[in-house]
Scaffold this active site. Structure first.
Site, PDB file in Angstrom:
ATOM      1  N   VAL A   1      -9.773   4.718   3.701  1.00 53.05           N
ATOM      2  CA  VAL A   1     -10.419   5.854   4.048  1.00 53.05           C
ATOM      3  C   VAL A   1     -11.785   5.911   3.673  1.00 53.05           C
ATOM      4  O   VAL A   1     -11.872   6.800   3.987  1.00 53.05           O
ATOM      5  CB  VAL A   1      -9.433   6.467   2.299  1.00 53.05           C
ATOM      6  CG1 VAL A   1      -9.610   7.475   1.939  1.00 53.05           C
ATOM      7  CG2 VAL A   1      -7.596   6.171   3.159  1.00 53.05           C
TER       8      VAL A   1
ATOM      9  N   SER B   1      -6.314   3.364  -5.479  1.00 50.13           N
ATOM     10  CA  SER B   1      -6.589   3.759  -4.015  1.00 50.13           C
ATOM     11  C   SER B   1      -6.142   6.048  -4.308  1.00 50.13           C
ATOM     12  O   SER B   1      -6.630   6.333  -3.631  1.00 50.13           O
ATOM     13  CB  SER B   1      -4.362   3.402  -3.740  1.00 50.13           C
ATOM     14  OG  SER B   1      -4.686   4.540  -3.258  1.00 50.13           O
TER      15      SER B   1
ATOM     16  N   HIS C   1       0.984  -1.572  -0.033  1.00 50.50           N
ATOM     17  CA  HIS C   1       0.164  -0.008  -0.151  1.00 50.50           C
ATOM     18  C   HIS C   1       0.964   1.123   0.050  1.00 50.50           C
ATOM     19  O   HIS C   1       1.588   1.216   0.708  1.00 50.50           O
ATOM     20  CB  HIS C   1      -0.597  -0.127   0.871  1.00 50.50           C
ATOM     21  CG  HIS C   1      -2.127  -0.960   1.732  1.00 50.50           C
ATOM     22  ND1 HIS C   1      -2.477  -2.209   1.349  1.00 50.50           N
ATOM     23  CD2 HIS C   1      -3.376  -0.655   0.871  1.00 50.50           C
ATOM     24  CE1 HIS C   1      -2.963  -2.507   1.037  1.00 50.50           C
ATOM     25  NE2 HIS C   1      -3.772  -2.012   1.080  1.00 50.50           N
TER      26      HIS C   1
HETATM   27  N1  GUN Z   1      -6.648   3.363   2.074  1.00 48.97           N
HETATM   28  C1  GUN Z   1      -7.552   2.814   1.090  1.00 48.97           C
HETATM   29  N2  GUN Z   1      -6.680   2.731   0.004  1.00 48.97           N
HETATM   30  C2  GUN Z   1      -5.139   3.307   0.324  1.00 48.97           C
HETATM   31  C3  GUN Z   1      -4.000   3.441   0.251  1.00 48.97           C
HETATM   32  O1  GUN Z   1      -3.984   2.892  -0.343  1.00 48.97           O
HETATM   33  N3  GUN Z   1      -2.964   3.395   0.776  1.00 48.97           N
HETATM   34  C4  GUN Z   1      -3.101   3.853   2.207  1.00 48.97           C
HETATM   35  N4  GUN Z   1      -2.220   4.066   3.182  1.00 48.97           N
HETATM   36  N5  GUN Z   1      -4.249   3.070   2.641  1.00 48.97           N
HETATM   37  C5  GUN Z   1      -5.051   3.247   2.030  1.00 48.97           C
END
Ligand code: GUN
Length: 188
Positions: free
Chosen positions: A128, A89, A72
Site C-alpha cells: 500500500v 497494517s 493478510h
Molecule cells: N498491504 C500492506 N499492508 C497490507 C495488509 O495488511 N493487507 C493487505 N491485503 N495488503 C497490504
C-alpha cells in the site's frame, strides 16, 4: 506498537529471541520468519536484513507461503472496520487513505475483494505504501486476469516490498560497516 529503531550494530548483537521480537511484525502474523532471518546475521546494511527475510520466505514450503498470503487482512475489509488490524497494517492502510473511502469507493473495494477471493481463494495483497488509492484499485482489476500461479508470485513479491518498508522503519542506518571478503569491517 511503535518500536524504537535499532542500529545495525545493535541488531547484530541481539539474542535470537530479542531479534525475533524486534522484527516480529515484519511479516503479518508470522514471527517465525524473523527467527529464521536472525540466523543470517551479521548484516552489513538494511538491504541485507530485507534480503534475509526474502530468503526465509522463498525457501519455505509452497503451503506455508500460501498461509503467509492468507495471514493478510483484506484492504478496507471487516478487520479494518472493526479496528482489529495489526499496528503495521492499520498505519499502511491509513497512509493510502483506505480508512477514508467514499461509500462508492468502499463498495467498489468490497466488490474487488470478493471477486479476488472468489478467483484465487486469497486476500488481495499489495504494498500500500508504494501505491495510491487509484493504483491499488487498478492493480486489483489487473491482477484478477492472472493465473493462480502468477498471482501467488505477485502476492509474495508485494509481501517482500511490504516487509522491506517495515524493516526500514525498524533499523536506524548509519552505514558504519561494509562487507569485505564476507566479513564486516567497521567504517570509521
Ligand atoms: N498491504 C500492506 N499492508 C497490507 C495488509 O495488511 N493487507 C493487505 N491485503 N495488503 C497490504
Amino acid at each position: 506498537m511503535t518500536r524504537t529503531p535499532l542500529t545495525l550494530e545493535q541488531l547484530n548483537a541481539l539474542s535470537d529471541d530479542a531479534f525475533t521480537e524486534h522484527f516480529a511484525g515484519v511479516l503479518e502474523h508470522s514471527p517465525h520468519y524473523a527467527r529464521r532471518a536472525a540466523a543470517g546475521r551479521p548484516f552489513a546494511d538494511v538491504e541485507e536484513v530485507a534480503a534475509a527475510f526474502a530468503r526465509a520466505v522463498a525457501a519455505d514450503e509452497p503451503g506455508a507461503q500460501v498461509q503467509l498470503i492468507r495471514a493478510h487482512p483484506d484492504l478496507a475489509g471487516k478487520a479494518a472496520l472493526a479496528g482489529e488490524l495489526t499496528a503495521e497494517s492499520a498505519s499502511e492502510q491509513t497512509s493510502a487513505g483506505l480508512d477514508r473511502l467514499s461509500p462508492e469507493e468502499y463498495a467498489e473495494f468490497q466488490r474487488l475483494n470478493a471477486a479476488y477471493h472468489e478467483r484465487f481463494g486469497l486476500p488481495y495483497v499489495v504494498c500500500v505504501r508504494e501505491n495510491t488509492k487509484d493504483t491499488i484499485f487498478e492493480g486489483a482489476r489487473r491482477r484478477l486476469t492472472h493465473t493462480q500461479e502468477e498471482e501467488q508470485a505477485a502476492a509474495l513479491h508485494e509481501i517482500g516490498r511490504i516487509a522491506r518498508l517495515r524493516i526500514l522503519d525498524l533499523v536506524q542506518e548509519g552505514r558504519q560497516e561494509k562487507r569485505m571478503d564476507g566479513r564486516l569491517i567497521r567504517i570509521p
